[in-house]
Write an enzyme that holds these catalytic residues in place. Structure first.
Site, PDB file in Angstrom:
ATOM      1  N   GLU B 181     -28.477 -23.265  34.610  1.00 13.81           N
ATOM      2  CA  GLU B 181     -28.815 -23.072  33.201  1.00 13.81           C
ATOM      3  C   GLU B 181     -30.086 -23.802  32.747  1.00 13.81           C
ATOM      4  O   GLU B 181     -30.753 -23.336  31.835  1.00 13.81           O
ATOM      5  CB  GLU B 181     -27.633 -23.510  32.313  1.00 13.81           C
ATOM      6  CG  GLU B 181     -26.395 -22.632  32.444  1.00 13.81           C
ATOM      7  CD  GLU B 181     -26.620 -21.214  31.925  1.00 13.81           C
ATOM      8  OE1 GLU B 181     -27.425 -21.032  30.996  1.00 13.81           O
ATOM      9  OE2 GLU B 181     -25.990 -20.279  32.473  1.00 13.81           O
ATOM     10  N   SER B 461      32.392 -20.560   3.609  1.00 15.53           N
ATOM     11  CA  SER B 461      33.412 -21.546   3.999  1.00 15.53           C
ATOM     12  C   SER B 461      32.876 -22.730   4.795  1.00 15.53           C
ATOM     13  O   SER B 461      33.635 -23.637   5.102  1.00 15.53           O
ATOM     14  CB  SER B 461      34.493 -20.856   4.830  1.00 15.53           C
ATOM     15  OG  SER B 461      35.079 -19.851   4.064  1.00 15.53           O
TER      16      SER B 461
END
Lengths: 163, 760
Positions: B181, B461
């Site tokens: 690069e 319940s």
């Protein structure tokens, strides 16, 4: 005042006792009734109607090598005042053996050393709910609770003097 | 004398405007440079440290006596991406009959650093018989496998990275990167005009873009922008910013930032930034373990991570990698003579990357909420924290599998439209309150509405244990065999409205022992009992159980006309499981910094809020629910010897189906319902219970043997027991009592000729 070293000495004694007679623990867990039909967990409790004897379960509490191992490591860390690691190891033990009063008791002892008095008391109370017939463990828990309460009082007194 | 003066003034006239223009230009240029400088340094400083938190599941503890099947261990190993192999490499396993050999990976826990070791785990049926360190041949008491990485906490733009320090980056990578690069990285000032010209010429010759002239610094600057627009202004800006960056920071700082910042792939919505994460994502290995070909591929990806995506376009990726390999050979990074062989080698990428997109969004939601109390959201998404959570992927799997399998069948059974039924569930450890599984809806992977935490529904319940516990806390008045009356009752409210509750079967059941009334979930007996005790009393018990919300005090609350989430219900049942000690429901164990320093621990804290003796009695009654009551279906699939306790819940018009229950080591709550609150035509027993039973039979290992509290004694006494529609007055049945509350003969229910059917 409970001495932390004696707590762990106690533990080591337990460990030795277990390793010495690990095969002799033939226990009769059966509930039998005599006289008026009242069943209690342990003859050593003070209740007069007590009939059946439930042998101490201490051996069972630390018979698993993994629990023993974690307790031993917790002691090593606690001895060098690395309380967070000790608690962490005890918590790993609790994840494996959630109703083990010795683990909860040791948590209480370490928290007491850390100065977290309220938690020390609560954890000892929790251990006490799990000890069933083990009077020895119960007695240590009571000592832990008393010691935490005593220190709380001292702190409060100190506080009121300051203010 | 005048001439020069005229000449001078002419010059002045020509130069001054230029000078002014130059000054104006300079002013704007300098201002602009200052602006750019601020921008670039801010970006750089910010980017350098923006590392998402990494979140881990609980580590699997292996020890002799642990209840786990070979299949479950293999499942965990596969989740951890261990490879089945005879090579015995780190991160591999091999199963032979009842033995599993594992070569573990090292892992830095929050409390210790575990090395890599070779284990041999021997099973006997569904239990671990022993664990051995195969090197030393020593038996081990316990070994923790590394925890599963379950995702990251990302900033809004969803970037992820594993932070690298330049000294830890393999030289081969740095050399290859610079060779490919930017060969003159250490020489230029951020911009390399010669390279630009060279690239321009090459591009004109080739008739298209074949070469880039950007330096690494320019590329880094480019990465700071989110868009990829290509304009002259943008190029100029990049060049200026590159110069500024070089002015402020050293070459190594810039290179380190580049190694961490460069975009190298996409995992769903998560962007893969930097070589550290890319190594994990593509090869499932830390960067330092990559070979030259793998490094070549990663460097090759810089040119275009999407175009050369090795999982999608392996041919392109291979070509690109081989180009990089040639560069490596030319630069002497790899030997020329190895080149042919290296070029022939496959890409060696892992099948799946460890996804950072969590599989457990509902659980992560709870993690975030619990952490938000102690951490700012921006720290969670950028400070690189390591979060050790409590989720157990094995338990979570069982919960998901059961819901997945059961919901379509239940929809069919209840004649519901497809996908109407929704579900939420939570499982915790009985002792520690650690959350082991959490499902917030049937779309497990979607991070939508979290029903386990945010859907508040009537609990039916499930509230009854609070009513009965309120009674049992008055041991001189209420015991398990105290006779209650299950008969019609009409309550007139303050506004004159009359409420006449009914039983599920619309019948009255007459005299019934307290334990049986709860086991059979009788509404009338419960309402009568609750009214006798006082609604404030029940509300007080609910708070003692851990309910934090304000509860509207109406008689209908006795039958569960109270809205709660699965999480809130779980907290209540956790307190019951813990003998009356509130134990916070925890999703996090510890948080460390990226360097391993412990920042927070979340230890177990307990607080006794209820009498352990009363809770003991209540749990005995809840065991009866499973043995003979509304949940007895459990024992069609589980052995009778395995004791569980729990409660079914069904709300009006069958809108909600609940089951909450516990064993010796787990507490679990399951809810089913529809988002639009329509009737789902399922009871707690027909809907939630089968799922709960699936989960518990697959994951619970301890029967619920309730530790006998100090003041509990057992005595034979009589009681009117209702089972499967029949009523029996049993004599000499052993009941636990709180010391001092043993009923006298007169207080025991009289067993007459009519109802004395059996001696138990």
């Amino acid at each position: 005042m409970i001495d932390q070293n004696s707590r762990f000495v106690y533990l080591i004694i337990c460990l030795i006792a277990i390793s010495a007679c690990s095969t002799s623990g033939k226990r009769s867990d059966t509930i039998s009734t005599i006289n008026d039909g009242i069943l209690v967990p342990d003859a050593t409790t003070k209740k007069q109607e007590s009939i059946i004897i439930r042998p101490t379960k201490k051996t069972e509490f630390i018979s698993k090598p993994v629990v023993r191992n974690l307790l031993k490591k917790a002691k090593i860390h606690s001895d060098v005042m690395d309380y967070d690691s000790a608690i962490n190891l005890l918590e790993r033990g609790i994840a494996i053996s959630p109703n083990n009063p010795i683990l909860w008791q040791n948590m209480a002892a370490v928290r007491l050393k850390q100065g977290d008095l309220a938690q020390a008391k609560q954890l000892a109370m929790k251990s006490n709910v799990l000890v069933e017939a083990d009077e020895e463990l119960r007695s240590i828990n009571l000592q832990l609770i008393n010691e935490a309460s005593r220190r709380e009082k001292v702190q409060k007194l100190g506080g009121s003097v300051l203010h | 004398m005048k001439a020069p003066s005229i000449k001078f003034s002419r010059w002045r006239r020509i130069i001054y405007p230029f000078l002014i223009l130059f000054l104006i230009f300079s002013f704007f240029f300098v201002s602009y440079m200052i602006k750019l400088d601020k921008q670039v340094t801010e970006q750089f400083e910010g980017k350098r440290w923006e590392v998402p938190s990494r979140v881990y599941a609980r580590p699997l503890e292996l020890y002799a006596g642990k209840v786990i099947s070979v299949d479950q261990l293999l499942f965990e190993l596969r989740l951890l991406r261990y490879e089945k192999s005879t090579d015995n490499d780190i991160g591999s396993y091999l199963q032979q009959d009842n033995k599993v050999a594992i070569h573990t990976r090292p892992f830095n826990f929050w409390d210790e650093n575990a090395p890599s070791i070779m284990l041999e785990v021997t099973f006997k049926r569904n239990k671990i018989l022993s664990i051995k360190d195969t090197n030393s041949q020593e038996e081990l008491d316990v070994w923790r496998l590394e925890p599963l990485f379950i995702g990251g906490i990302y900033p809004k733009i969803n970037e992820d990275r594993v932070l690298l320090r330049i000294q830890d980056v393999p030289e081969t990578l740095i050399n290859t990167l610079l060779e490919v690069e930017d060969r003159h990285f250490y020489e230029h000032f951020g911009v390399a005009p010669l390279s630009i010209i060279r690239a321009l010429v090459a591009n004109i010759r080739a008739g298209g873009r074949v070469q880039g002239g950007s330096t690494l610094t320019q590329q880094l600057v480019k990465n700071f922008y989110l868009s990829s627009e290509k304009t002259i202004t943008r190029k100029l800006n990049e060049a200026l910013m590159a110069l500024l960056l070089e002015f402020h920071y050293s070459k190594n700082e810039i290179l380190e930032a580049y190694l961490n910042e460069i975009y190298l792939g996409q995992d769903g919505s998560r962007a893969i930034h930097g070589f550290g994460l890319a190594a994990e994502y593509y090869f499932d290995k830390p960067l330092e373990n990559l070979d030259e070909t793998q490094i070549a591929l990663l460097v090759g990806l810089v040119k275009g991570a999407s175009y050369y995506n090795p999982r999608r376009f392996s041919d392109r990726a291979l070509k690109r990698r081989n180009v990089v390999l040639m560069v490596q050979a030319r630069a002497g990074i790899v030997a020329e003579e190895d080149l042919v062989e290296l070029k022939d080698s496959p890409l060696n990428i892992s099948k799946y990357g460890p996804s950072g997109v969590t599989k457990y969004p509902a659980f992560m939601d709870l993690v975030r909420r619990q952490l938000n109390k102690d951490y700012r959201p921006e720290d969670l998404s950028s400070a690189g924290l390591r979060l050790f959570t409590t989720i157990d992927p094995l338990v979570q799997f069982e919960v998901e599998e059961s819901i997945d399998k059961r919901l379509p069948k239940l929809e069919q059974k209840a004649k519901l439209e497809k996908n109407v039924l929704e579900a939420a569930a939570m499982v915790t450890d009985a002792g520690s309150g650690a959350v082991r599984a959490l499902v917030g809806g049937r779309e497990f992977r979607a991070s939508g509405f979290n029903r386990a935490l945010d859907s508040h529904r009537h609990i039916g319940s499930l509230i009854k244990p609070a009513v009965y516990l309120s009674a049992l806390q008055q041991p001189e008045l209420y015991r398990l065999n105290t006779t209650l009356e299950d008969s019609a009752i009409t309550i007139t409210m303050e506004n004159g409205f009359q409420w006449s509750p009914e039983n599920y079967d619309k019948r009255e059941h007459g005299d019934v022992a307290l334990i049986s009334a709860l086991a059979n979930s009788y509404n009338l007996a419960t309402v009568r009992l609750g009214m006798e005790l006082g609604l404030d009393n029940i509300s007080h018990t609910l708070h003692a159980l851990g309910v934090e919300r304000e509860i509207a005090i109406y008689p209908s609350m006795l039958l569960g006309a109270v809205d709660m989430s699965v999480y809130e219900v779980l907290k209540m049942y956790q307190t019951l499981s813990a003998q009356g000690f509130q134990t916070p429901v925890r999703a996090i164990q510890a948080v460390t910094s990226s360097t391993g320093e412990v920042l927070s621990r979340y230890p177990i804290n307990v607080e006794q809020t209820l009498s352990s003796e009363a809770v003991y009695l209540l749990k005995t009654a809840l065991q009866e629910v499973a043995k003979t009551g509304t949940a007895k279906k459990i024992y069609r699939r589980m052995p009778q010897s395995f004791s569980v306790a729990g409660k079914t819940g069904t709300t009006n018009d069958y809108r909600d189906s609940w089951f909450a229950g516990m064993t010796g080591d787990k507490v679990a709550v399951v809810w089913l319902g529809a988002d639009d609150n329509q009737s789902i035509r399922l009871t707690g027993s027909s809907g939630a219970l089968p799922i709960w039973t699936d989960i518990i039979s697959a994951t619970a290992s301890r029967s619920m043997d309730i530790p006998i509290a100090e003041n509990i004694i057992f005595k034979r006494s009589s009681a009117i027991i209702h089972t499967s529609g029949s009523v029996k007055c049993v004599e000499n049945k052993v009941f636990p009592f709180i010391w001092g509350s043993v009923p006298s003969r007169l207080e025991e229910p009289p067993c007459t000729e009519d109802n004395l059917l059996t001696n138990d």
